[in-house]
Design a protein around this motif. Structure first.
Motif, short mmCIF file in Angstrom:
data_model
loop_
_atom_site.label_atom_id
_atom_site.label_comp_id
_atom_site.label_asym_id
_atom_site.label_seq_id
_atom_site.Cartn_x
_atom_site.Cartn_y
_atom_site.Cartn_z
N UNK A 6 0.75 -1.04 0.15
CA UNK A 6 0.50 0.51 0.01
C UNK A 6 0.94 1.33 0.24
N UNK A 7 0.72 2.15 -0.73
CA UNK A 7 1.06 3.45 -0.98
C UNK A 7 0.18 4.70 -0.33
N UNK A 18 -11.66 8.01 11.58
CA UNK A 18 -9.75 7.49 10.97
C UNK A 18 -9.88 6.60 9.85
N UNK A 19 -11.04 7.05 8.77
CA UNK A 19 -10.96 6.46 7.48
C UNK A 19 -10.25 6.30 6.63
N UNK A 20 -10.16 7.72 6.45
CA UNK A 20 -9.28 8.20 5.54
C UNK A 20 -7.89 8.26 5.79
N UNK A 21 -7.10 8.12 7.24
CA UNK A 21 -6.52 7.95 7.67
C UNK A 21 -4.97 6.88 6.27
N UNK A 22 -4.12 7.76 5.47
CA UNK A 22 -3.00 7.29 4.61
C UNK A 22 -2.39 6.41 5.29
N UNK A 23 -2.40 4.71 4.71
CA UNK A 23 -1.74 3.20 4.95
C UNK A 23 -0.41 3.12 4.20
N UNK A 31 0.36 0.77 16.99
CA UNK A 31 1.48 1.42 17.01
C UNK A 31 2.28 2.46 16.20
N UNK A 32 1.23 2.72 14.86
CA UNK A 32 1.83 3.54 13.54
C UNK A 32 0.54 4.65 13.50
N UNK A 77 3.46 8.25 16.05
CA UNK A 77 3.76 9.02 15.14
C UNK A 77 3.30 8.44 13.88
N UNK A 78 3.33 9.31 12.59
CA UNK A 78 2.72 9.03 11.50
C UNK A 78 3.63 8.11 10.63
#
Length: 463
Positions: free
Chosen positions: A388-389, A414-419, A437-438, A460-461
């Motif tokens: 995933x990017x 939180x659905x739109x948080x980037x992974x 943790x991320x 942390x992001x």
């Protein structure tokens, strides 16, 4: 993760390892010819009969029939009878939507024995004129018109959907009908006509629109090819495993189905046809220019002659979600299919090696440029991982759902948080447990499954 089994010829057990459909599928395979002849007599059309019987086989192969009848042969013929009746009702409904009076027959389609070359040419020209006029309509007008005439959706329902009054919907339908009628009249060189003549010409326009929706005329080459087709081999597979499963085809091509994916394959005299019913698939296609390889999923078609590529569908019955095509080698042509293509206005997009395109309802089609090394990253799930990017968290969770048994709900906050990052498909639950943790999220483990919501603890992001 268990490695995939070697690619071997499919058996009934491969298709439906558990369930009542196994015995029915064996009887179906034995009775295929008799069922085809029976349905052809009912429909009076061998091509429609093939479609109905193939759909019956797909239902059995995908394990949707749980009944264990005392007389499997009689049960299958009863199913075929009911499906043929449904097919006739659907066809009649489509015709009634476009033909104003019972006495108005559709124009003869291309290839019909009673239509000469000039007639076929005129049909093509008239249909092209109607199609151009459709595309020239304002977007909302075109949508309302096609949803009303092709889907049969009532004016009251359309008024609610678009947030307008019923009279507004009626005006939009009349406006579109007049525009198309005038376009067809201009093509014919007609002079202004009286009410009776206008009514006759409107019925002619409605019949032409019916041909568009039924796939006749503008898609006449495809219609004629279908009528000339002869099924030489067919199979339907579903992969219930948590890992990718390869299957070999008679021409030397190979399909790899992702976990939870399903496909139906039909080899005809002039075409190799795959319907991706759900999930993802990788194709390594044997070169055969005289016999195109076609993959259909929802309202999208991919056509190739010889290449390696992957398709993935997260499209739902409500037309949400997306479809992605990713090419490893060679070239593919991606086109809209079905009458919904008239709503999108999209045309053919050709993808080359290392190119991909994601198709999202309501957004224009655009191929991503080729990137170095991208060809090696096509369908990484074949090797037990997915990368995933900066993908939205909810989308990533949904994509991984087929590889584990637990239900996962993601709170919309939180659905739109980037992974970003790689996930091993045999360790999806470990990845889920590592999310706090991320990302600024909490993972709650409940009896119903996992629930991901916002965390009050800074994190942390990721990426």
């Amino acid at each position: 993760m268990n490695p995939p089994a070697p690619c071997t010829a499919p058996t009934t057990a491969d298709v439906s390892p558990n369930g009542a459909s196994d015995g029915l599928l064996a009887v179906f395979q034995h009775q295929y010819g008799a069922l085809l002849r029976y349905v052809a007599r009912r429909l009076g059309n061998g091509d429609d009969a093939q479609e109905v019987v193939q759909e019956l086989g797909a239902r059995l192969s995908l394990g949707t029939e749980q009944t264990r009848p005392d007389n499997p042969r009689a049960y299958l013929f009863a199913m075929a009878h009911n499906m043929a009746a449904d097919h006739l009702r659907q066809l009649q409904r489509k015709r009634q939507l476009f033909v104003a009076h019972a006495g108005d027959a559709l124009p003869e389609p291309e290839g019909h024995a009673s239509a000469d070359t000039l007639d076929r040419h005129l049909h093509r020209e008239a249909l092209r004129e109607v199609a151009l006029a459709l595309h020239a309509l304002p977007e909302r007008t075109r949508e309302i018109f096609l949803l009303s005439r092709a889907e049969g959706i009532g004016h009251d329902e359309l008024a609610v959907r678009y947030g307008v009054t019923r009279s507004t919907i009626e005006r939009e339908v009349i406006r579109a009908t007049d525009r198309l009628h005038n376009a067809l009249g201009h093509w014919r060189g007609d002079a202004p006509a009286g009410l009776a003549e206008r009514g006759r010409k409107r019925r002619s326009l409605q019949a032409l629109l019916g041909m568009l929706v039924l796939g006749v005329g503008a898609g006449g080459a495809a219609w004629q090819a279908q009528r000339e087709s002869r099924v030489e081999w067919r199979q339907a597979w579903r992969n219930p495993q948590r890992w990718a499963q390869p299957y070999g085809l008679p021409d030397g091509s190979q399909i790899v189905l992702d976990a939870g994916s399903a496909a139906e394959i039909v080899f005809e005299a002039g075409r190799r046809h795959v319907r991706l019913l759900r999930g993802s698939a990788w194709f390594d296609v044997a070169h055969a220019p005289e016999r195109p390889f076609v993959v259909d999923m929802a309202d999208v078609r991919v056509t190739v002659l010889g290449t390696r590529f992957a398709v993935e569908s997260e499209r739902t019955a409500q037309d949400d979600g997306w479809i992605e095509v990713h090419v490893a080698a060679g070239r593919v042509a991606v086109t809209p299919r079905g009458w919904r293509a008239w709503l999108s206005g999209e045309r053919e997009v050709v993808l080359g090696a290392a190119q991909r395109m994601r198709i999202v309802p309501g957004l224009p089609w655009q191929a991503a440029p080729a990137q170095a090394g991208a060809a090696e990253e096509v369908a990484p799930w074949r090797n037990g991982r997915i990368g995933f990017s900066r993908v939205p968290l909810k989308e990533a969770v949904q994509r991984l759902a087929r590889y584990h048994d637990r239900s996962v709900q993601v709170d919309e906050t939180v659905a739109a948080l980037p992974v970003s990052g790689d996930v091993r498909l045999d360790r999806v639950e470990d990845w889920l447990r590592a999310l706090p943790a991320a990302l600024p999220v909490e993972l709650r483990d409940t009896a119903a499954g996992f629930f991901i919501d916002a965390s009050t603890i800074p994190a942390r992001p990721l990426g």
